[in-house]
Design a protein around this motif. Structure first.
Motif, PDB file in Angstrom:
ATOM      1  N   ASP A  51     -19.156  39.119  63.489  1.00 13.36           N
ATOM      2  CA  ASP A  51     -20.519  38.994  64.005  1.00 13.36           C
ATOM      3  C   ASP A  51     -20.842  37.504  64.089  1.00 13.36           C
ATOM      4  O   ASP A  51     -20.958  36.839  63.072  1.00 13.36           O
ATOM      5  CB  ASP A  51     -21.499  39.702  63.072  1.00 13.36           C
ATOM      6  CG  ASP A  51     -22.952  39.492  63.466  1.00 13.36           C
ATOM      7  OD1 ASP A  51     -23.218  39.083  64.618  1.00 13.36           O
ATOM      8  OD2 ASP A  51     -23.834  39.721  62.617  1.00 13.36           O
ATOM      9  N   PHE A  52     -20.976  37.000  65.293  1.00 14.10           N
ATOM     10  CA  PHE A  52     -21.258  35.574  65.492  1.00 14.10           C
ATOM     11  C   PHE A  52     -22.748  35.262  65.399  1.00 14.10           C
ATOM     12  O   PHE A  52     -23.142  34.109  65.470  1.00 14.10           O
ATOM     13  CB  PHE A  52     -20.718  35.130  66.855  1.00 14.10           C
ATOM     14  CG  PHE A  52     -19.222  34.930  66.884  1.00 14.10           C
ATOM     15  CD1 PHE A  52     -18.668  33.660  66.836  1.00 14.10           C
ATOM     16  CD2 PHE A  52     -18.358  36.018  66.955  1.00 14.10           C
ATOM     17  CE1 PHE A  52     -17.285  33.467  66.873  1.00 14.10           C
ATOM     18  CE2 PHE A  52     -16.986  35.846  66.993  1.00 14.10           C
ATOM     19  CZ  PHE A  52     -16.447  34.570  66.948  1.00 14.10           C
ATOM     20  N   GLY A  53     -23.595  36.268  65.264  1.00 15.43           N
ATOM     21  CA  GLY A  53     -25.038  36.057  65.195  1.00 15.43           C
ATOM     22  C   GLY A  53     -25.672  36.132  66.572  1.00 15.43           C
ATOM     23  O   GLY A  53     -25.071  36.590  67.534  1.00 15.43           O
ATOM     24  N   THR A  54     -26.932  35.667  66.658  1.00 11.25           N
ATOM     25  CA  THR A  54     -27.671  35.634  67.926  1.00 11.25           C
ATOM     26  C   THR A  54     -27.918  34.182  68.301  1.00 11.25           C
ATOM     27  O   THR A  54     -28.356  33.388  67.462  1.00 11.25           O
ATOM     28  CB  THR A  54     -29.022  36.375  67.792  1.00 11.25           C
ATOM     29  OG1 THR A  54     -28.761  37.716  67.368  1.00 11.25           O
ATOM     30  CG2 THR A  54     -29.778  36.398  69.115  1.00 11.25           C
ATOM     31  N   THR A  66     -18.855  25.683  72.270  1.00 10.32           N
ATOM     32  CA  THR A  66     -18.115  26.725  71.555  1.00 10.32           C
ATOM     33  C   THR A  66     -18.920  27.126  70.326  1.00 10.32           C
ATOM     34  O   THR A  66     -19.532  26.273  69.681  1.00 10.32           O
ATOM     35  CB  THR A  66     -16.734  26.201  71.114  1.00 10.32           C
ATOM     36  OG1 THR A  66     -15.993  25.850  72.284  1.00 10.32           O
ATOM     37  CG2 THR A  66     -15.958  27.225  70.321  1.00 10.32           C
ATOM     38  N   ILE A  67     -18.900  28.413  70.010  1.00  2.01           N
ATOM     39  CA  ILE A  67     -19.490  28.897  68.756  1.00  2.01           C
ATOM     40  C   ILE A  67     -18.324  29.287  67.858  1.00  2.01           C
ATOM     41  O   ILE A  67     -17.451  30.072  68.256  1.00  2.01           O
ATOM     42  CB  ILE A  67     -20.422  30.092  69.000  1.00  2.01           C
ATOM     43  CG1 ILE A  67     -21.591  29.672  69.893  1.00  2.01           C
ATOM     44  CG2 ILE A  67     -20.920  30.651  67.669  1.00  2.01           C
ATOM     45  CD1 ILE A  67     -22.457  30.829  70.353  1.00  2.01           C
ATOM     46  N   THR A  68     -18.299  28.747  66.657  1.00  4.17           N
ATOM     47  CA  THR A  68     -17.197  28.985  65.723  1.00  4.17           C
ATOM     48  C   THR A  68     -17.697  29.780  64.521  1.00  4.17           C
ATOM     49  O   THR A  68     -18.670  29.393  63.875  1.00  4.17           O
ATOM     50  CB  THR A  68     -16.593  27.647  65.249  1.00  4.17           C
ATOM     51  OG1 THR A  68     -16.122  26.931  66.395  1.00  4.17           O
ATOM     52  CG2 THR A  68     -15.449  27.872  64.287  1.00  4.17           C
ATOM     53  N   LEU A  69     -17.008  30.896  64.239  1.00  2.00           N
ATOM     54  CA  LEU A  69     -17.299  31.735  63.076  1.00  2.00           C
ATOM     55  C   LEU A  69     -16.257  31.450  62.001  1.00  2.00           C
ATOM     56  O   LEU A  69     -15.058  31.389  62.283  1.00  2.00           O
ATOM     57  CB  LEU A  69     -17.250  33.220  63.468  1.00  2.00           C
ATOM     58  CG  LEU A  69     -17.444  34.241  62.346  1.00  2.00           C
ATOM     59  CD1 LEU A  69     -18.871  34.162  61.772  1.00  2.00           C
ATOM     60  CD2 LEU A  69     -17.157  35.653  62.858  1.00  2.00           C
ATOM     61  N   ALA A  94     -28.478  34.138  62.012  1.00  2.00           N
ATOM     62  CA  ALA A  94     -27.175  33.843  61.402  1.00  2.00           C
ATOM     63  C   ALA A  94     -26.258  35.065  61.477  1.00  2.00           C
ATOM     64  O   ALA A  94     -26.732  36.203  61.552  1.00  2.00           O
ATOM     65  CB  ALA A  94     -27.372  33.435  59.948  1.00  2.00           C
ATOM     66  N   PRO A  95     -24.955  34.840  61.450  1.00  2.91           N
ATOM     67  CA  PRO A  95     -24.016  35.975  61.470  1.00  2.91           C
ATOM     68  C   PRO A  95     -24.159  36.822  60.209  1.00  2.91           C
ATOM     69  O   PRO A  95     -24.491  36.310  59.138  1.00  2.91           O
ATOM     70  CB  PRO A  95     -22.649  35.319  61.543  1.00  2.91           C
ATOM     71  CG  PRO A  95     -22.837  33.942  61.023  1.00  2.91           C
ATOM     72  CD  PRO A  95     -24.251  33.555  61.342  1.00  2.91           C
ATOM     73  N   ALA A  96     -23.887  38.113  60.356  1.00  2.00           N
ATOM     74  CA  ALA A  96     -23.974  39.022  59.214  1.00  2.00           C
ATOM     75  C   ALA A  96     -22.639  39.177  58.497  1.00  2.00           C
ATOM     76  O   ALA A  96     -22.595  39.316  57.273  1.00  2.00           O
ATOM     77  CB  ALA A  96     -24.475  40.386  59.669  1.00  2.00           C
ATOM     78  N   THR A  97     -21.534  39.158  59.261  1.00  2.00           N
ATOM     79  CA  THR A  97     -20.219  39.385  58.655  1.00  2.00           C
ATOM     80  C   THR A  97     -19.132  38.644  59.416  1.00  2.00           C
ATOM     81  O   THR A  97     -19.238  38.417  60.611  1.00  2.00           O
ATOM     82  CB  THR A  97     -19.834  40.888  58.676  1.00  2.00           C
ATOM     83  OG1 THR A  97     -19.835  41.344  60.025  1.00  2.00           O
ATOM     84  CG2 THR A  97     -20.784  41.725  57.838  1.00  2.00           C
ATOM     85  N   GLU A  98     -18.107  38.278  58.698  1.00  2.00           N
ATOM     86  CA  GLU A  98     -16.855  37.872  59.328  1.00  2.00           C
ATOM     87  C   GLU A  98     -16.055  39.152  59.562  1.00  2.00           C
ATOM     88  O   GLU A  98     -16.389  40.204  59.004  1.00  2.00           O
ATOM     89  CB  GLU A  98     -16.081  36.921  58.403  1.00  2.00           C
ATOM     90  CG  GLU A  98     -16.833  35.636  58.134  1.00  2.00           C
ATOM     91  CD  GLU A  98     -16.308  34.853  56.945  1.00  2.00           C
ATOM     92  OE1 GLU A  98     -16.376  33.630  56.993  1.00  2.00           O
ATOM     93  OE2 GLU A  98     -15.857  35.480  55.967  1.00  2.00           O
ATOM     94  N   SER A 181     -26.045  42.039  74.457  1.00  6.28           N
ATOM     95  CA  SER A 181     -25.121  42.104  73.334  1.00  6.28           C
ATOM     96  C   SER A 181     -23.715  42.175  73.928  1.00  6.28           C
ATOM     97  O   SER A 181     -23.417  43.080  74.704  1.00  6.28           O
ATOM     98  CB  SER A 181     -25.409  43.345  72.494  1.00  6.28           C
ATOM     99  OG  SER A 181     -24.496  43.442  71.443  1.00  6.28           O
ATOM    100  N   HIS A 182     -22.862  41.222  73.595  1.00  4.28           N
ATOM    101  CA  HIS A 182     -21.526  41.116  74.182  1.00  4.28           C
ATOM    102  C   HIS A 182     -20.468  41.511  73.140  1.00  4.28           C
ATOM    103  O   HIS A 182     -20.580  41.138  71.973  1.00  4.28           O
ATOM    104  CB  HIS A 182     -21.262  39.691  74.656  1.00  4.28           C
ATOM    105  CG  HIS A 182     -22.295  39.208  75.645  1.00  4.28           C
ATOM    106  ND1 HIS A 182     -22.216  39.475  76.981  1.00  4.28           N
ATOM    107  CD2 HIS A 182     -23.433  38.483  75.466  1.00  4.28           C
ATOM    108  CE1 HIS A 182     -23.259  38.937  77.606  1.00  4.28           C
ATOM    109  NE2 HIS A 182     -24.007  38.329  76.707  1.00  4.28           N
ATOM    110  N   THR A 183     -19.439  42.207  73.599  1.00  3.69           N
ATOM    111  CA  THR A 183     -18.406  42.688  72.680  1.00  3.69           C
ATOM    112  C   THR A 183     -17.012  42.388  73.223  1.00  3.69           C
ATOM    113  O   THR A 183     -16.741  42.607  74.404  1.00  3.69           O
ATOM    114  CB  THR A 183     -18.531  44.213  72.466  1.00  3.69           C
ATOM    115  OG1 THR A 183     -19.838  44.499  71.986  1.00  3.69           O
ATOM    116  CG2 THR A 183     -17.521  44.714  71.466  1.00  3.69           C
ATOM    117  N   ALA A 184     -16.164  41.901  72.357  1.00  2.30           N
ATOM    118  CA  ALA A 184     -14.732  41.740  72.630  1.00  2.30           C
ATOM    119  C   ALA A 184     -13.995  42.441  71.495  1.00  2.30           C
ATOM    120  O   ALA A 184     -14.580  42.706  70.434  1.00  2.30           O
ATOM    121  CB  ALA A 184     -14.351  40.267  72.701  1.00  2.30           C
ATOM    122  N   SER A 185     -12.710  42.741  71.698  1.00  2.00           N
ATOM    123  CA  SER A 185     -11.960  43.427  70.636  1.00  2.00           C
ATOM    124  C   SER A 185     -10.476  43.113  70.735  1.00  2.00           C
ATOM    125  O   SER A 185      -9.991  42.631  71.757  1.00  2.00           O
ATOM    126  CB  SER A 185     -12.180  44.939  70.724  1.00  2.00           C
ATOM    127  OG  SER A 185     -11.618  45.441  71.910  1.00  2.00           O
TER     128      SER A 185
END
Length: 192
Positions: A51-54, A66-69, A94-98, A181-185
């Motif tokens: 989760d990279f956050g909002t 770039t956004i880095t988690l 802020a992000p909720a989880t790695e 809301s964007h998703t990759a996997s």
């Protein structure tokens, strides 16, 4: 009777008596089996997603934001890359989880972790460009669909945690990403 004939009969009798004494009078046969069971069982579980956050993401051509988690358990995301031309990449939430997986094998050992079946963001202005990982004893990068990493499972029958972080590049197609809301996997396979 000739002496040779007596000698032959005596020898034949001695051999016959010898065979008689060698044969056991009572016998019981038991079969002993040798058995070995092997297992290379691997079990894994998805604990949490990346989760990279909002973010407010307004892209200006010529920048490379770039956004880095993180992947170290601190669960933080930061803006890196260049925004000299005026792009605005501001964290709102802020992000909720790695990303976290656990893997377990019966005894300590080394596994190969392979990334595959990647599906990038549907918005062409976003790219999951780098994926990092960390375990209790290792760290590395695992990007493309054939990339591998080594995982050392430190204790048998105990979950080994693998934490994922990485980078999202913004503006790949030269525009701001859509408000959504964007998703990759991607898949992770563990093997010996």
């Amino acid at each position: 009777m000739k002496f040779n004939a007596l000698r032959t009969m005596a020898l034949t009798s001695a051999v016959a008596l010898g065979f008689a004494f060698v044969q056991p009078v009572f016998a019981q046969v038991e079969t002993v089996d040798a058995k070995l069971t092997t297992t290379s069982a691997i079990s894994s579980a998805d604990v949490s997603d990346m989760d990279f956050g909002t973010w407010l993401a307004v892209f200006v051509a010529g920048d490379a934001p770039t956004i880095t988690l993180t992947d170290d358990g601190s669960v933080a995301a930061t803006q890196t890359g260049t925004v000299a031309n005026g792009s605005q990449i501001v964290q709102i939430t802020a992000p909720a989880t790695e990303g976290v997986l656990t893997v377990q094998i019966p005894a300590p050992g080394t596994l190969t972790m392979t990334r595959s079946n990647s599906s990038d963001f549907a918005d062409a202005n976003l790219t999951l460009s780098t994926t990092t990982y960390r375990t209790a004893s290792q760290a590395g990068t695992i990007d493309g669909d054939t990339d591998t990493g080594t995982i050392t499972v430190l204790a048998g029958a105990t979950d080994e945690t693998v934490t994922f972080g990485g980078d999202i590049d913004i503006g790949g197609a030269g525009a701001s990403p859509a408000d959504a809301s964007h998703t990759a996997s991607f898949d992770i396979t563990f093997s010996y």
